[in-house]
Design an enzyme around this catalytic site. Structure first.
Site, PDB file in Angstrom:
ATOM      1  N   ARG A  91      -6.148   0.626   7.926  1.00  0.00           N
ATOM      2  CA  ARG A  91      -4.719   0.306   7.999  1.00  0.00           C
ATOM      3  C   ARG A  91      -4.127   0.870   9.281  1.00  0.00           C
ATOM      4  NH1 ARG A  91      -4.071   2.339   1.911  1.00  0.00           N
ATOM      5  NH2 ARG A  91      -4.879   0.502   0.866  1.00  0.00           N
ATOM      6  N   GLN A 136       2.155  -5.939  -3.149  1.00  0.00           N
ATOM      7  CA  GLN A 136       2.481  -5.972  -1.707  1.00  0.00           C
ATOM      8  C   GLN A 136       3.785  -5.196  -1.472  1.00  0.00           C
ATOM      9  OE1 GLN A 136       1.621  -9.471  -3.052  1.00  0.00           O
ATOM     10  NE2 GLN A 136      -0.413  -8.638  -2.826  1.00  0.00           N
ATOM     11  N   LYS A 155       2.061   2.186  -5.155  1.00  0.00           N
ATOM     12  CA  LYS A 155       2.770   1.737  -6.361  1.00  0.00           C
ATOM     13  C   LYS A 155       1.945   1.968  -7.613  1.00  0.00           C
ATOM     14  CE  LYS A 155       3.195  -2.371  -4.560  1.00  0.00           C
ATOM     15  NZ  LYS A 155       2.800  -2.133  -3.179  1.00  0.00           N
ATOM     16  N   GLY A 156       0.630   1.723  -7.519  1.00  0.00           N
ATOM     17  CA  GLY A 156      -0.250   1.864  -8.687  1.00  0.00           C
ATOM     18  C   GLY A 156      -0.174   3.253  -9.280  1.00  0.00           C
ATOM     19  N   LYS A 157      -0.184   4.259  -8.404  1.00  0.00           N
ATOM     20  CA  LYS A 157      -0.118   5.654  -8.861  1.00  0.00           C
ATOM     21  C   LYS A 157       1.203   5.918  -9.598  1.00  0.00           C
ATOM     22  CE  LYS A 157       0.258  10.187  -8.835  1.00  0.00           C
ATOM     23  NZ  LYS A 157       0.217  11.204  -7.853  1.00  0.00           N
ATOM     24  N   SER A 179       5.205  12.009  -5.076  1.00  0.00           N
ATOM     25  CA  SER A 179       3.769  12.108  -5.335  1.00  0.00           C
ATOM     26  C   SER A 179       3.134  12.981  -4.256  1.00  0.00           C
ATOM     27  CB  SER A 179       3.165  10.705  -5.346  1.00  0.00           C
ATOM     28  OG  SER A 179       1.776  10.802  -5.379  1.00  0.00           O
ATOM     29  N   THR A 220      -8.524  -3.676  -1.016  1.00  0.00           N
ATOM     30  CA  THR A 220      -9.068  -5.004  -1.321  1.00  0.00           C
ATOM     31  C   THR A 220     -10.119  -5.402  -0.290  1.00  0.00           C
ATOM     32  OG1 THR A 220      -7.011  -5.653  -2.390  1.00  0.00           O
ATOM     33  CG2 THR A 220      -8.424  -7.442  -1.647  1.00  0.00           C
ATOM     34  N   ASP A 276       0.818  -1.219   0.000  1.00  0.00           N
ATOM     35  CA  ASP A 276       0.000   0.000   0.000  1.00  0.00           C
ATOM     36  C   ASP A 276       0.852   1.269   0.000  1.00  0.00           C
ATOM     37  OD1 ASP A 276      -2.284  -1.677   0.259  1.00  0.00           O
ATOM     38  OD2 ASP A 276      -1.869  -1.814   2.392  1.00  0.00           O
ATOM     39  N   GLU A 277       2.004   1.202  -0.641  1.00  0.00           N
ATOM     40  CA  GLU A 277       2.876   2.392  -0.702  1.00  0.00           C
ATOM     41  C   GLU A 277       2.425   3.380  -1.780  1.00  0.00           C
ATOM     42  OE1 GLU A 277       4.095  -0.697  -1.045  1.00  0.00           O
ATOM     43  OE2 GLU A 277       5.476  -1.091   0.623  1.00  0.00           O
ATOM     44  N   ALA A 295      -3.780  -7.970  -3.942  1.00  0.00           N
ATOM     45  CA  ALA A 295      -3.334  -6.600  -4.221  1.00  0.00           C
ATOM     46  C   ALA A 295      -4.530  -5.741  -4.632  1.00  0.00           C
ATOM     47  CB  ALA A 295      -2.311  -6.614  -5.343  1.00  0.00           C
ATOM     48  N   GLY A 296      -4.392  -4.457  -4.384  1.00  0.00           N
ATOM     49  CA  GLY A 296      -5.394  -3.510  -4.851  1.00  0.00           C
ATOM     50  C   GLY A 296      -4.665  -2.239  -5.217  1.00  0.00           C
ATOM     51  N   HIS A 297      -4.516  -1.973  -6.506  1.00  0.00           N
ATOM     52  CA  HIS A 297      -3.780  -0.792  -6.935  1.00  0.00           C
ATOM     53  C   HIS A 297      -4.761   0.302  -7.338  1.00  0.00           C
ATOM     54  CE1 HIS A 297      -0.030  -3.460  -7.749  1.00  0.00           C
ATOM     55  NE2 HIS A 297      -0.219  -3.203  -6.486  1.00  0.00           N
ATOM     56  N   THR A 298      -4.700   1.408  -6.579  1.00  0.00           N
ATOM     57  CA  THR A 298      -5.677   2.476  -6.768  1.00  0.00           C
ATOM     58  C   THR A 298      -5.132   3.537  -7.716  1.00  0.00           C
ATOM     59  OG1 THR A 298      -6.363   2.085  -4.501  1.00  0.00           O
ATOM     60  CG2 THR A 298      -7.128   4.143  -5.502  1.00  0.00           C
TER      61      THR A 298
HETATM   62  P1  IMP Z   1      -2.511 -12.847   1.921  1.00  0.00           P
HETATM   63  O1  IMP Z   1      -1.578 -12.276   0.902  1.00  0.00           O
HETATM   64  O2  IMP Z   1      -3.953 -12.648   1.562  1.00  0.00           O
HETATM   65  O3  IMP Z   1      -2.181 -14.264   2.250  1.00  0.00           O
HETATM   66  O4  IMP Z   1      -2.300 -12.015   3.294  1.00  0.00           O
HETATM   67  C1  IMP Z   1      -1.087 -12.102   4.046  1.00  0.00           C
HETATM   68  C2  IMP Z   1      -0.735 -10.755   4.644  1.00  0.00           C
HETATM   69  O5  IMP Z   1      -0.369  -9.854   3.592  1.00  0.00           O
HETATM   70  C3  IMP Z   1      -1.885 -10.057   5.389  1.00  0.00           C
HETATM   71  O6  IMP Z   1      -1.339  -9.316   6.460  1.00  0.00           O
HETATM   72  C4  IMP Z   1      -2.460  -9.100   4.353  1.00  0.00           C
HETATM   73  O7  IMP Z   1      -3.115  -8.014   4.951  1.00  0.00           O
HETATM   74  C5  IMP Z   1      -1.179  -8.681   3.649  1.00  0.00           C
HETATM   75  N1  IMP Z   1      -1.408  -8.248   2.270  1.00  0.00           N
HETATM   76  C6  IMP Z   1      -1.653  -9.009   1.194  1.00  0.00           C
HETATM   77  N2  IMP Z   1      -1.778  -8.261   0.086  1.00  0.00           N
HETATM   78  C7  IMP Z   1      -1.582  -6.988   0.455  1.00  0.00           C
HETATM   79  C8  IMP Z   1      -1.536  -5.750  -0.252  1.00  0.00           C
HETATM   80  O8  IMP Z   1      -1.697  -5.668  -1.478  1.00  0.00           O
HETATM   81  N3  IMP Z   1      -1.301  -4.641   0.500  1.00  0.00           N
HETATM   82  C9  IMP Z   1      -1.067  -4.696   1.837  1.00  0.00           C
HETATM   83  N4  IMP Z   1      -1.092  -5.828   2.541  1.00  0.00           N
HETATM   84  C10 IMP Z   1      -1.343  -6.975   1.854  1.00  0.00           C
END
Ligand code: IMP
Length: 430
Positions: A305, A224, A16-18, A413, A300, A13-14, A39-42
């Site tokens: 956070r 991540q 990266k998507g931006k 940014s 996601t 969540d740094e 992952a969720g890239h905003t």
């Molecule tokens: P998993 O990847 O769903 O197995 O989750 C393992 C750990 O990684 C958990 O603490 C999640 O919250 C974290 N995590 C997984 N994907 C992301 C991401 O894209 N951003 C931030 N934390 C993530």
């Protein structure tokens, strides 16, 4: 023409998507190499917010080809929904625009069921996963029980193997007090997914090799962050893939000598979602300020956070693990309005000062952050395009970061929109 790997230096969540979106103006290929729809890239484009979970962030640029590498675990249902949604937005997502490795592994319904059941059963020992089936899918890959996307296009072989694998999964689901899954509910659906995705499936290693030969700009988009890496992160509170830059090679099928630059993304403060250690966490008003001002809720899962001061020791460790030679700082605007800003420049550990993150949870639990306190600024910096125009105290903040890390800042940014960005050097330009 360079190949640039973009990785997160914290716990994801740094932003990266931006940054990837800004850089894709000059990128010909954007390639995902690990993770999945955890992952969720905003991205915010013309005031409209888009969240991408699987499709690389270059999808909105007309000249960019988006590639999903073999190291990604793909939930076909999520991917197909994402493609269809983007098509409705008027984007042309054909097999020239989107290419997917035929070797990428498929997230199956039992992976999601297992992820959820384990988290529910673990109670206080839970990892806080996204429950998207990521871990169980990578487990099956390593156990050689997984299905690659290409396997979905061979119905007879898929049928036989699925029967065998499901038998074992249902025994484990029963042990975890969860309903078993029915073969018929999975088989037909996944054969249809295979038909839908078949035109996109290709040999990604060849695609990137050719791209490099043809002098194309290639950007590898990490998901991540470094400290969620399965080997080098805060184990067991990590994801199940290697998130560090070296995996751009394994996750796509290219060699390390093909990589020209590693760009580390650093958020101007630190956040973490899920369980696990976090030395500079702030459980106070300042933490709430950062969460509110930075909209720090998981893209996601929607979870709030955890927030804290910028931990430069963490970032320094990430620089070593990834071979980072340039940095992009994100969300600097969020800090506007604070009187004082702290950055962690060392840890006190058993009477000594150390400047790296130790390997074990026991050691990490004993760390006491050593802070340097800096003056804040009140001005709105979101429209500033020239470094010299930034408030003096902002410049000092940036200089403190660069001096400590000894790696140059290429991009800063200052807001969610594409043009809220101060570009000192574009890695795709000489
Ligand atoms: P998993 O990847 O769903 O197995 O989750 C393992 C750990 O990684 C958990 O603490 C999640 O919250 C974290 N995590 C997984 N994907 C992301 C991401 O894209 N951003 C931030 N934390 C993530």
């Amino acid at each position: 023409m360079p190949a640039v790997v973009v990785v997160g230096t914290q716990w994801g969540d740094e932003g990266k998507g931006k940054i990837v979106d800004v850089l894709t103006e000059k990128a010909d290929y954007v390639v995902r190499f690990q993770g999945g729809n955890n992952a969720g890239h905003t991205l915010v484009i013309n005031q409209k917010k888009y969240i991408l979970h699987l499709i690389p962030s270059g999808i909105f640029r007309p000249q960019t080809t988006c590639v999903i590498g073999n190291g990604v675990v793909v939930d076909p249902e999520v991917l197909i929904n994402e493609i269809e949604k983007l098509k409705k937005e008027g984007l042309n997502i054909d097999s020239n625009k989107l290419m997917i490795s035929e070797k990428a592994h498929t997230i199956m319904p039992y992976h999601k069921a297992l992820d959820m059941a384990r988290e529910n059963k673990a109670h206080k020992n839970k990892i806080g996963t996204t429950c998207r089936g990521i871990g169980p899918c990578y487990e099956d890959k390593a156990a050689r029980k997984g299905f690659r996307l290409i396997d979905l296009t061979y119905p007879d072989i898929f049928k036989e193997r699925l029967k065998n694998v499901l038998e074992e999964k249902n025994v484990i689901l029963k042990y975890l007090e969860t309903e078993p899954l029915k073969f018929e509910d999975i088989y037909e659906k996944y054969i249809e997914y295979g038909k839908y995705l078949k035109p996109y499936l290709t040999d990604v290693s060849q695609v990137i090799w050719q791209a490099k030969k043809n002098n194309k700009n290639v950007l590898f988009e990490g998901a991540q962050g470094t400290f969620l890496d399965i080997d080098h992160g805060t184990y067991p509170y990590v994801t199940s893939s290697n998130t560090i830059a070296g995996n751009a090679c394994c996750g796509t099928g290219i060699g390390p000598s093909e990589i020209d630059l590693v760009l580390g993304i650093v958020k101007a403060y630190t956040t973490r979602v899920g369980e696990g250690p976090f030395p500079t966490e702030l459980e106070d008003e300042t933490g709430n300020f950062l969460r509110d001002r930075g909209f720090e809720y998981g893209s996601t899962t929607g979870r709030p956070r955890r927030c804290g001061w910028l931990d430069l020791v963490l970032v320094k460790t990430a620089i070593r693990l990834n071979g980072i030679n340039a940095l992009a700082l994100t969300k600097l605007d969020v800090l506007s309005g604070l009187d004082k800003i702290k950055v962690c420049i060392g840890y006190e550990y058993e009477g000594k000062t150390i400047d790296y993150l130790p390997s074990t949870l026991i050691e990490i639990s004993k760390l006491k952050p050593i802070y340097k306190e800096l003056s804040g600024w009140k001005e709105d910096i979101s429209q500033i395009k020239n470094f010299d125009k930034l408030p003096e105290t902002t410049k000092i903040y940036l200089k403190t970061i660069e001096d400590y890390l000894k790696v140059p800042l290429y991009l800063i940014s200052t807001g969610p929109e594409r043009d809220n960005c101060l570009i000192i050097k574009n890695p795709f330009q000489n």
